[in-house]
Design a protein around this motif. Structure first.
Motif, PDB file in Angstrom:
ATOM      1  N   THR A 111      -0.648  -9.712 -12.640  1.00 31.17           N
ATOM      2  CA  THR A 111       0.557 -10.160 -13.400  1.00 31.17           C
ATOM      3  C   THR A 111       1.582  -9.192 -13.229  1.00 31.17           C
ATOM      4  OG1 THR A 111      -1.123 -11.320 -14.792  1.00 31.17           O
ATOM      5  CG2 THR A 111       0.980 -10.820 -15.846  1.00 31.17           C
ATOM      6  N   PHE A 112       1.216  -7.738 -13.315  1.00 33.57           N
ATOM      7  CA  PHE A 112       2.071  -6.839 -13.337  1.00 33.57           C
ATOM      8  C   PHE A 112       1.960  -5.878 -12.218  1.00 33.57           C
ATOM      9  CE2 PHE A 112       0.492  -7.481 -17.734  1.00 33.57           C
ATOM     10  CZ  PHE A 112       1.521  -8.223 -18.230  1.00 33.57           C
ATOM     11  N   TYR A 113       1.393  -6.406 -11.208  1.00 29.29           N
ATOM     12  CA  TYR A 113       1.445  -4.973 -10.288  1.00 29.29           C
ATOM     13  C   TYR A 113       1.021  -6.006  -8.815  1.00 29.29           C
ATOM     14  CZ  TYR A 113      -3.618  -5.936 -10.251  1.00 29.29           C
ATOM     15  OH  TYR A 113      -4.852  -6.453 -10.392  1.00 29.29           O
ATOM     16  N   ASN A 114       1.264  -5.148  -7.690  1.00 30.04           N
ATOM     17  CA  ASN A 114       0.954  -5.286  -6.300  1.00 30.04           C
ATOM     18  C   ASN A 114      -0.069  -4.315  -5.851  1.00 30.04           C
ATOM     19  OD1 ASN A 114       1.765  -8.009  -5.872  1.00 30.04           O
ATOM     20  ND2 ASN A 114       3.964  -7.116  -5.612  1.00 30.04           N
ATOM     21  N   SER A 115      -1.102  -4.180  -5.176  1.00 32.52           N
ATOM     22  CA  SER A 115      -1.934  -3.192  -4.475  1.00 32.52           C
ATOM     23  C   SER A 115      -1.825  -3.073  -2.991  1.00 32.52           C
ATOM     24  CB  SER A 115      -3.286  -3.574  -4.844  1.00 32.52           C
ATOM     25  OG  SER A 115      -3.672  -3.324  -6.280  1.00 32.52           O
ATOM     26  N   TYR A 116      -1.413  -1.947  -2.657  1.00 29.23           N
ATOM     27  CA  TYR A 116      -1.240  -1.414  -1.356  1.00 29.23           C
ATOM     28  C   TYR A 116      -2.141  -0.423  -0.727  1.00 29.23           C
ATOM     29  CZ  TYR A 116       3.085  -3.992  -2.116  1.00 29.23           C
ATOM     30  OH  TYR A 116       4.035  -4.884  -2.573  1.00 29.23           O
ATOM     31  N   LEU A 117      -2.165  -0.393   0.600  1.00 31.51           N
ATOM     32  CA  LEU A 117      -2.898   0.813   1.199  1.00 31.51           C
ATOM     33  C   LEU A 117      -2.358   2.072   1.221  1.00 31.51           C
ATOM     34  CD1 LEU A 117      -5.739   1.462   2.510  1.00 31.51           C
ATOM     35  CD2 LEU A 117      -4.774   0.870   4.332  1.00 31.51           C
ATOM     36  N   TYR A 118      -2.696   3.159   0.524  1.00 32.86           N
ATOM     37  CA  TYR A 118      -1.821   4.523   0.610  1.00 32.86           C
ATOM     38  C   TYR A 118      -2.762   5.444   1.167  1.00 32.86           C
ATOM     39  CZ  TYR A 118       1.662   2.561  -2.636  1.00 32.86           C
ATOM     40  OH  TYR A 118       2.660   1.566  -3.130  1.00 32.86           O
ATOM     41  N   VAL A 119      -2.192   6.436   1.780  1.00 39.34           N
ATOM     42  CA  VAL A 119      -2.907   7.523   2.544  1.00 39.34           C
ATOM     43  C   VAL A 119      -2.262   8.799   1.888  1.00 39.34           C
ATOM     44  CG1 VAL A 119      -3.432   6.119   4.441  1.00 39.34           C
ATOM     45  CG2 VAL A 119      -1.457   7.764   4.601  1.00 39.34           C
ATOM     46  N   HIS A 120      -2.954   9.863   2.049  1.00 37.20           N
ATOM     47  CA  HIS A 120      -2.490  11.280   1.657  1.00 37.20           C
ATOM     48  C   HIS A 120      -2.453  11.936   2.997  1.00 37.20           C
ATOM     49  CE1 HIS A 120      -2.805  15.659   0.416  1.00 37.20           C
ATOM     50  NE2 HIS A 120      -1.868  15.016  -0.509  1.00 37.20           N
ATOM     51  N   MET A 121      -1.202  12.658   3.261  1.00 37.83           N
ATOM     52  CA  MET A 121      -0.936  13.168   4.475  1.00 37.83           C
ATOM     53  C   MET A 121      -1.662  14.537   4.582  1.00 37.83           C
ATOM     54  SD  MET A 121       0.923  11.209   6.796  1.00 37.83           S
ATOM     55  CE  MET A 121       1.830  12.486   7.677  1.00 37.83           C
ATOM     56  N   LYS A 122      -2.346  14.929   5.567  1.00 41.09           N
ATOM     57  CA  LYS A 122      -2.968  16.357   5.683  1.00 41.09           C
ATOM     58  C   LYS A 122      -1.769  17.396   5.825  1.00 41.09           C
ATOM     59  CE  LYS A 122      -6.252  19.006   8.171  1.00 41.09           C
ATOM     60  NZ  LYS A 122      -6.530  19.522   7.030  1.00 41.09           N
ATOM     61  N   SER A 123      -1.995  18.426   4.964  1.00 39.02           N
ATOM     62  CA  SER A 123      -0.887  19.532   4.921  1.00 39.02           C
ATOM     63  C   SER A 123      -0.756  20.322   6.089  1.00 39.02           C
ATOM     64  CB  SER A 123      -1.265  20.301   3.838  1.00 39.02           C
ATOM     65  OG  SER A 123      -1.434  19.555   2.343  1.00 39.02           O
ATOM     66  N   PHE A 124      -1.748  20.755   6.848  1.00 37.27           N
ATOM     67  CA  PHE A 124      -1.663  21.316   8.140  1.00 37.27           C
ATOM     68  C   PHE A 124      -2.091  20.712   9.313  1.00 37.27           C
ATOM     69  CE2 PHE A 124      -2.776  24.376   4.470  1.00 37.27           C
ATOM     70  CZ  PHE A 124      -1.831  25.198   4.571  1.00 37.27           C
ATOM     71  N   GLN A 125      -1.297  19.887   9.958  1.00 40.85           N
ATOM     72  CA  GLN A 125      -1.275  19.235  11.046  1.00 40.85           C
ATOM     73  C   GLN A 125      -2.166  19.729  12.454  1.00 40.85           C
ATOM     74  OE1 GLN A 125      -0.921  15.789  10.790  1.00 40.85           O
ATOM     75  NE2 GLN A 125       0.035  15.700   8.708  1.00 40.85           N
ATOM     76  N   GLY A 126      -2.091  21.099  12.500  1.00 38.11           N
ATOM     77  CA  GLY A 126      -2.603  21.881  13.397  1.00 38.11           C
ATOM     78  C   GLY A 126      -3.999  21.780  13.606  1.00 38.11           C
ATOM     79  N   ASN A 127      -4.590  21.763  12.092  1.00 42.96           N
ATOM     80  CA  ASN A 127      -6.121  21.765  12.175  1.00 42.96           C
ATOM     81  C   ASN A 127      -6.503  20.591  11.516  1.00 42.96           C
ATOM     82  OD1 ASN A 127      -8.587  22.796  11.610  1.00 42.96           O
ATOM     83  ND2 ASN A 127      -8.081  24.144   9.997  1.00 42.96           N
TER      84      ASN A 127
END
Length: 625
Positions: A111-127
């Motif tokens: 009624t009050f929302y839609n749900s989506y797929l979310y990700v958290h990006m990795k801080s150090f992309q090199g490792n």
């Protein structure tokens, strides 16, 4: 009596006040989080690729400023039945989908929302340590995905008993109280027990594998994509479906598919990919190699195709007018699957070196997700490693995406020459046969002899019917007089397709009315000055590059080749979509062209879906002396 009633009212007010204070205290974290998402607008883009270290499904309430990125706590599984929640919230990025109506790709709706797929990006992309390396998603959060169960079964059978332990994770029940809708407070839960160290349950039916140490050679996930509609097909290298056609509560007729991409192992080294030749060389003891310049994702980076000395012919499959819808209509789904199977069969029989699609992949406003339709169509070419070029048609548009988004998506597909198209959308594909052999050398089976001449060159133009060609053709003026064989393709017919009087024709010619296309090129009017000479006929201009034929689409009831000017054949590709309306006697068909340098000829023929194993209307487009 009044005093007594007043005391009751005051008592109830105090109780209600205490309950409100108590509820506010319990929901303080949710209120703080909601306030943050309402008033703070983070300047971060949606997720379009990159290494991730966490993933979950989040609710975006209608009072939030936007849903592209949200603040939410991270949930860490533990060995108990609880999941540990971070006190501080972090920023999550929604997995991007290039359509304008966000609610179409929500996983759940309330009624009050839609749900989506979310990700958290990795801080150090090199490792890559602590990055997610594999995903699985269950259709029901109470169930465990088959991929997880298979891995667990392997671990249980292992003789090393230390590799698995009992873990219990908590799953929220689908039923919840009214304040769950407002503040996200969970009241009931079920427990999920699972054996295994690698797979981690993240809630909402999502399971993850993480890279735990630097010695882990498994590549991390670097992209996620969402597709809508039925019969989605994932065929790209390094991609795999996380869940296929998940039916949602809010849109039962539009299933959603989620697919992920692994990091390319050779991502830091760009090299020419050697693809197996699809035609045998005259000397069968030698393998003919088709050399394409491509990057690590198999996106073509050069318009030049070069063959080994044994290859002496080049075959092109022209397909046109599919009008894929990718909706929930059962007959449309069946006919689109039949069309893909028809293409697959033709590729297996003919083994072409190049596929040219001359428009109307989509069915305009009737196509819900243009990406699903395009992926379904190009799947046979990607699976068979056949390069292709796409010229868009009048129906290749969407209510939910711009034309530039459609072009960008096609350009990033594996084996698509559209990646190197000009800014106007035109392509020039050059093919080199390294050693030209005479007929006598072929008949006497003397391949290495003195009769070898200079290499033969073929050129194939693929034009965008909606954009001018002047600047593009001028860029290739240095090839005038150097091309042995040429063919051109575009979506719209030309005015010369309506000849008068007597003319050679092979095939069915049913749509003879005056062309209604208002572009100057379709009228045959292209005013250009090349090498000091002025030209005003498009066919005259194409003759400078030794074009022997022009192929087009657009008209479903014409599948003929006719000759009207400059000894140049003008060929209709017919229409390949099985569920298209046609007149009697016209069937879904494709057209083929074969350039043979030894025989010094270009031939053409057709196959249709009714008798796909047989060819018909075989003819010469060009026959040398």
């Amino acid at each position: 009596m009044r005093l007594h009633n007043r005391r009751k009212v005051n008592f109830l007010r105090r109780i209600l006040f205490i309950l409100c204070i108590f509820l506010l205290y319990l929901s303080r974290d949710s209120l703080r989080l909601n306030t943050k998402n309402v008033f703070i607008n983070p300047k971060i883009a949606e997720y379009n690729g990159g290494t991730i270290d966490d993933i979950q499904i989040l609710r975006c309430y209608h009072w939030y400023r936007q849903c592209g990125s949200l603040y939410a706590p991270r949930l860490h599984p533990s060995t108990s039945a609880e999941r540990v929640k971070d006190k501080s919230s972090v920023l999550w990025s929604r997995v991007s989908k290039n359509i304008t109506v966000e609610s179409l790709y929500s996983l759940q709706s309330g009624t009050f929302y839609n749900s989506y797929l979310y990700v958290h990006m990795k801080s150090f992309q090199g490792n890559s340590k602590n990055s997610i390396k594999e995903l699985a998603m269950a259709r029901d959060s109470a169930l465990i995905p088959l991929q997880v169960l298979r891995d667990i079964n392997k671990m249980v059978k292992s003789s090393d008993s230390s590799v698995f332990h009992n873990h219990v994770y908590r799953r929220e029940k689908p039923t919840s109280s009214w304040w769950k809708l407002l503040f996200g407070i969970s009241v009931d839960s079920d427990d999920i027990a699972v054996f295994g160290e690698e797979w981690v349950y993240k809630g909402s039916g999502i399971w993850c594998k993480f890279i735990l140490n630097d010695d882990d050679n498994d590549p991390p996930i670097i992209n996620l994509e969402i597709y809508l509609g039925s019969s989605f097909i994932e065929s790209r290298p390094f991609w795999k479906e996380v869940i296929h056609e998940f039916h949602r509560n809010n849109m039962p007729s539009m299933p959603i598919s989620i697919t992920r991409k692994h990091e390319t192992k050779n991502a830091h080294y760009k090299y020419p990919n050697k693809l197996p030749g699809s035609l045998e060389a005259p000397d069968k003891n030698n393998d003919a190699l088709r050399l394409l310049q491509a990057d690590e994702d198999y996106r073509i980076t050069s318009s030049h195709i070069q063959y080994s000395w044994g290859q002496r012919s080049f075959k092109i499959l022209q397909m046109t007018d599919f009008h894929f819808k990718c909706t929930d209509n059962s007959m449309s789904i069946i006919n689109e699957i039949r069309t893909v199977n028809f293409i697959d069969r033709v590729l297996a029989l003919e083994k072409p070196d190049l596929v040219v699609i001359t428009g109307d992949l989509l069915d305009s406003q009737n196509s819900m997700d243009y990406q699903t339709c395009i992926m379904k169509l190009v799947q046979p070419m990607i699976s068979n490693q056949v390069p292709y070029a796409i010229s868009l048609g009048a129906s290749d548009e969407s209510n939910f995406a711009t034309l530039s988004q459609i072009k960008d998506f096609i350009g990033n597909l594996p084996y698509a020459f559209n990646n190197i198209a000009s800014k106007e959308g035109h392509m020039a594909i050059k093919v080199s046969f390294n050693k030209k052999l005479s007929k006598n050398a072929l008949l006497e089976k003397r391949v290495d002899n003195n009769e070898e001449t200079s290499p033969a060159e073929a050129l194939f133009f693929v034009f965008d019917s909606f954009n001018p060609v002047n600047d593009f053709l001028l860029d290739y003026s240095d090839l005038i007089g150097k091309i042995d064989y040429g063919l051109a393709f575009q979506y719209f017919p030309l005015s010369e397709y309506r000849p008068r009087g007597l003319f050679p024709i092979i095939g069915q010619y049913n749509e003879k009315s005056t062309l209604t296309v208002e572009t100057s090129r379709c009228k045959g009017e292209v005013s250009m000055t090349i090498n000091g000479k002025h030209y005003e006929s498009f066919l005259d201009i194409l003759s400078l590059w030794n074009m022997k034929g022009v192929g087009c689409g657009h008209e479903h009831n014409n599948d003929c080749c006719l000759q009207s000017k400059n000894d140049m054949w003008l060929c209709y590709g017919g229409s390949a979509g099985i569920d298209l309306p046609r007149i009697e006697g016209i069937y879904p068909n494709v057209r083929l062209f074969n350039v043979d340098d030894i025989m010094d000829e270009i031939t053409s023929w057709k196959r249709n879906s009714i008798i796909v194993d047989e060819v018909y209307d075989y003819q010469y487009i060009y026959k040398g002396e």
